[in-house]
Design a protein around this motif. Structure first.
Motif, PDB file in Angstrom:
ATOM      1  N   SER A 197       0.843  -1.203   0.000  1.00  0.00           N
ATOM      2  CA  SER A 197       0.000   0.000   0.000  1.00  0.00           C
ATOM      3  C   SER A 197       0.877   1.251   0.000  1.00  0.00           C
ATOM      4  N   ALA A 198       2.008   1.216   0.692  1.00  0.00           N
ATOM      5  CA  ALA A 198       2.947   2.341   0.651  1.00  0.00           C
ATOM      6  C   ALA A 198       3.541   2.472  -0.756  1.00  0.00           C
ATOM      7  N   ALA A 199       3.856   1.343  -1.385  1.00  0.00           N
ATOM      8  CA  ALA A 199       4.386   1.382  -2.751  1.00  0.00           C
ATOM      9  C   ALA A 199       3.351   1.934  -3.727  1.00  0.00           C
ATOM     10  N   MET A 200       2.074   1.616  -3.512  1.00  0.00           N
ATOM     11  CA  MET A 200       1.019   2.163  -4.376  1.00  0.00           C
ATOM     12  C   MET A 200       0.923   3.682  -4.202  1.00  0.00           C
ATOM     13  N   ALA A 201       1.027   4.169  -2.961  1.00  0.00           N
ATOM     14  CA  ALA A 201       1.018   5.614  -2.717  1.00  0.00           C
ATOM     15  C   ALA A 201       2.245   6.259  -3.363  1.00  0.00           C
ATOM     16  N   ALA A 202       3.389   5.588  -3.284  1.00  0.00           N
ATOM     17  CA  ALA A 202       4.608   6.106  -3.911  1.00  0.00           C
ATOM     18  C   ALA A 202       4.481   6.118  -5.431  1.00  0.00           C
ATOM     19  N   GLN A 203       3.827   5.124  -5.986  1.00  0.00           N
ATOM     20  CA  GLN A 203       3.596   5.082  -7.428  1.00  0.00           C
ATOM     21  C   GLN A 203       2.771   6.296  -7.853  1.00  0.00           C
ATOM     22  N   ASN A 204       1.750   6.633  -7.085  1.00  0.00           N
ATOM     23  CA  ASN A 204       0.951   7.828  -7.381  1.00  0.00           C
ATOM     24  C   ASN A 204       1.790   9.092  -7.245  1.00  0.00           C
ATOM     25  N   TRP A 205       2.669   9.132  -6.254  1.00  0.00           N
ATOM     26  CA  TRP A 205       3.569  10.273  -6.068  1.00  0.00           C
ATOM     27  C   TRP A 205       4.459  10.446  -7.299  1.00  0.00           C
ATOM     28  N   VAL A 206       5.026   9.343  -7.790  1.00  0.00           N
ATOM     29  CA  VAL A 206       5.882   9.390  -8.990  1.00  0.00           C
ATOM     30  C   VAL A 206       5.092   9.924 -10.176  1.00  0.00           C
ATOM     31  N   GLN A 207       3.895   9.414 -10.365  1.00  0.00           N
ATOM     32  CA  GLN A 207       3.082   9.850 -11.496  1.00  0.00           C
ATOM     33  C   GLN A 207       2.757  11.342 -11.394  1.00  0.00           C
ATOM     34  N   ASP A 208       2.348  11.795 -10.216  1.00  0.00           N
ATOM     35  CA  ASP A 208       2.006  13.206 -10.029  1.00  0.00           C
ATOM     36  C   ASP A 208       3.213  14.113 -10.223  1.00  0.00           C
ATOM     37  N   ARG A 209       4.369  13.768  -9.618  1.00  0.00           N
ATOM     38  CA  ARG A 209       5.560  14.613  -9.735  1.00  0.00           C
ATOM     39  C   ARG A 209       6.092  14.635 -11.169  1.00  0.00           C
ATOM     40  N   THR A 210       5.990  13.516 -11.853  1.00  0.00           N
ATOM     41  CA  THR A 210       6.443  13.487 -13.251  1.00  0.00           C
ATOM     42  C   THR A 210       5.544  14.360 -14.110  1.00  0.00           C
ATOM     43  N   ARG A 211       4.251  14.250 -13.930  1.00  0.00           N
ATOM     44  CA  ARG A 211       3.308  15.068 -14.698  1.00  0.00           C
ATOM     45  C   ARG A 211       3.555  16.560 -14.431  1.00  0.00           C
ATOM     46  N   GLU A 212       3.770  16.923 -13.166  1.00  0.00           N
ATOM     47  CA  GLU A 212       4.059  18.321 -12.815  1.00  0.00           C
ATOM     48  C   GLU A 212       5.326  18.812 -13.495  1.00  0.00           C
ATOM     49  N   SER A 213       6.356  17.966 -13.549  1.00  0.00           N
ATOM     50  CA  SER A 213       7.643  18.390 -14.113  1.00  0.00           C
ATOM     51  C   SER A 213       7.591  18.562 -15.622  1.00  0.00           C
ATOM     52  N   LEU A 214       6.589  17.989 -16.271  1.00  0.00           N
ATOM     53  CA  LEU A 214       6.486  18.094 -17.730  1.00  0.00           C
ATOM     54  C   LEU A 214       5.621  19.277 -18.168  1.00  0.00           C
ATOM     55  N   ASP A 215       5.140  20.045 -17.233  1.00  0.00           N
ATOM     56  CA  ASP A 215       4.433  21.307 -17.512  1.00  0.00           C
ATOM     57  C   ASP A 215       3.359  21.194 -18.583  1.00  0.00           C
ATOM     58  N   GLY A 216       2.502  20.222 -18.477  1.00  0.00           N
ATOM     59  CA  GLY A 216       1.368  20.130 -19.384  1.00  0.00           C
ATOM     60  C   GLY A 216       1.703  19.662 -20.791  1.00  0.00           C
ATOM     61  N   SER A 217       2.846  19.035 -20.967  1.00  0.00           N
ATOM     62  CA  SER A 217       3.214  18.494 -22.268  1.00  0.00           C
ATOM     63  C   SER A 217       2.135  17.528 -22.748  1.00  0.00           C
ATOM     64  N   ASP A 218       1.968  17.442 -24.063  1.00  0.00           N
ATOM     65  CA  ASP A 218       0.989  16.506 -24.620  1.00  0.00           C
ATOM     66  C   ASP A 218       1.294  15.066 -24.209  1.00  0.00           C
ATOM     67  N   GLN A 219       2.555  14.770 -24.009  1.00  0.00           N
ATOM     68  CA  GLN A 219       2.946  13.398 -23.659  1.00  0.00           C
ATOM     69  C   GLN A 219       3.073  13.190 -22.157  1.00  0.00           C
ATOM     70  N   ALA A 220       2.691  14.186 -21.359  1.00  0.00           N
ATOM     71  CA  ALA A 220       2.851  14.106 -19.900  1.00  0.00           C
ATOM     72  C   ALA A 220       2.130  12.893 -19.310  1.00  0.00           C
ATOM     73  N   VAL A 221       0.940  12.609 -19.794  1.00  0.00           N
ATOM     74  CA  VAL A 221       0.173  11.485 -19.252  1.00  0.00           C
ATOM     75  C   VAL A 221       0.865  10.167 -19.572  1.00  0.00           C
ATOM     76  N   VAL A 222       1.344  10.013 -20.796  1.00  0.00           N
ATOM     77  CA  VAL A 222       2.014   8.774 -21.205  1.00  0.00           C
ATOM     78  C   VAL A 222       3.309   8.582 -20.428  1.00  0.00           C
ATOM     79  N   ILE A 223       4.125   9.625 -20.356  1.00  0.00           N
ATOM     80  CA  ILE A 223       5.423   9.518 -19.687  1.00  0.00           C
ATOM     81  C   ILE A 223       5.248   9.328 -18.182  1.00  0.00           C
ATOM     82  N   SER A 224       4.304  10.046 -17.580  1.00  0.00           N
ATOM     83  CA  SER A 224       4.099   9.891 -16.134  1.00  0.00           C
ATOM     84  C   SER A 224       3.563   8.489 -15.813  1.00  0.00           C
TER      85      SER A 224
END
Length: 164
Positions: A41-68
């Motif tokens: 469950s901690a790893a699942m929360a961390a997985q969401n953290w990775v996805q959110d931080r990656t999406r934020e770092s890509l500043d709304g790029s069209d590929q942000a969803v795929v890469i995150s």
């Protein structure tokens, strides 16, 4: 250099359950990290953290969803392997998950707690010959992957994901 976010201590009853992860602070631009508890469950929360931080770092790029999504999947696979095969999966274990952005690459790194106690065999991360398993999937989702560390010590497994 890294440090942890310090919060004033609270009693267990006021605090509730222990946190699933704790954010780390870095002075290096483009680097973020967390310490993750020893449960899926901690790893699942961390997985969401990775996805959110990656999406934020890509500043709304069209590929942000795929890469995150790809970064989150890689992080999950690395964390799952560590929880299954290292001391990180014990009740007192933990993992460190780090994201580092450069101009063209995102690095996802997971550091485990070292080999299980009382093990005779010191194993290192490797892909299965039959093409199955988490590290084969990491290879398919990333440009490359590698590990760092020594026998009997914590290992860091990292993967590069290409950025647009």
């Amino acid at each position: 250099m890294q440090s942890t976010v310090n919060r004033p201590p609270r009693t267990r009853s006021a605090q509730g359950p222990p946190p699933l992860y704790q954010e780390l602070l870095y002075s290096q631009a483009g680097k973020r990290g967390i310490l993750v508890g020893p449960t899926h469950s901690a790893a699942m929360a961390a997985q969401n953290w990775v996805q959110d931080r990656t999406r934020e770092s890509l500043d709304g790029s069209d590929q942000a969803v795929v890469i995150s999504g790809r970064a989150a999947k890689v992080a999950w696979l690395l964390m799952d392997n560590a929880l299954k095969h290292t001391r990180s999966g014990t009740p007192v274990g933990s993992l460190k998950v780090e994201l580092t952005n450069s101009k063209f690459l995102l690095t996802v790194a997971v550091t485990d707690g070292g080999p299980p106690l009382f093990t005779e065999r010191q194993s290192f991360p490797e892909e299965r010959a039959d093409g199955s398993g988490g590290l084969n999937e990491v290879r398919r989702l990333s440009v490359d992957w590698w590990w760092e560390g020594n026998a009997g010590t914590p290992l860091t497994v990292s993967a590069h994901i290409e950025l647009p």
